[in-house]
Design a protein around this motif. Sequence first.
Motif: not given
Length: 290
Positions: A95-102, A194-200
């Motif tokens: 899980v990476i902030d400003a990215f996604m949760a896998q 994965f589910l996006m936490r932010a735009k990428y």
Amino acid sequence: MIRALALGACAFSLATAPALAQTKPRPAAPAPAAQPARPAAGDWRTPDPQNVLVIDTNKGRVLVEMVPQLAPQHVERIRTLTRQGLYDGRKFFRVIDAFMAQTGDPQDTGEGGSALPDLPAEFTFRVAPPEMVKVHADAVSEIGFIGPVPIRSQNAWMAAATVDGKVTAFGLYCPGVGGMARGGDPGSANSQFFLMRAKYPSLEQRYTVWGRVISGLDVVRAIKTGEPVAPPQDEMQKVRVLADIPAAERPKVRVVDTKSPWLAAEVERLKALKGPDFSACDIELPVEVK
């Protein structure tokens, strides 16, 4: 497994560009746009319960609407594994902030998958122009929606030159979008997602888009971060297809239709507010869950 993407930056000194030191008057900022009106009764739609994934995590509930038109084989795989119970108890291991949760790995490490064969890539799909709700266009491409998922396609005029009367499109990696994890081989997706936490946008046309969070993005953003996540990890305690939940306990869900007058008005409001910085990722679709 999703590989990390390096982000670069460049800088310059005003001392090396004296012309830039002469500041010019800035254009006046656009007037604040009015807050959006409440959606009217006709602006809502009820998602197909066969295409809604109900993910109960230790942080709260997440509802993801799957869109088979974008990636039919991936949606069917997720639906199948959900009904097999493979996703129950799965950890969010990366899980990476400003990215996604896998998540979605039976080994909870990023190295595993289901017993089913890997899936071919569905990075792009074909769409007839009337099937897409357009919110922006230029000479070669259009941006819009299919269901809750923002997409980019070739310009509609190109459809007249194709055998099937369609154009090529792909999903945009906006907040809440669901993507399928894979290895180096484009056809190596299996069970992990994965589910996006932010735009990428760097992921676009490289990882299959299969749906979008319509409720619970705050939950996705609250999941414990780490690469890998240190124990104790947050987890998907129970994952079900909405249609499989007994009627007495099934949540009632409705979301604003991207074909609605409300959406058209909201697009115009955001364009006035954002100007040239407008993006389909700026559009948040109201949802009601009872």
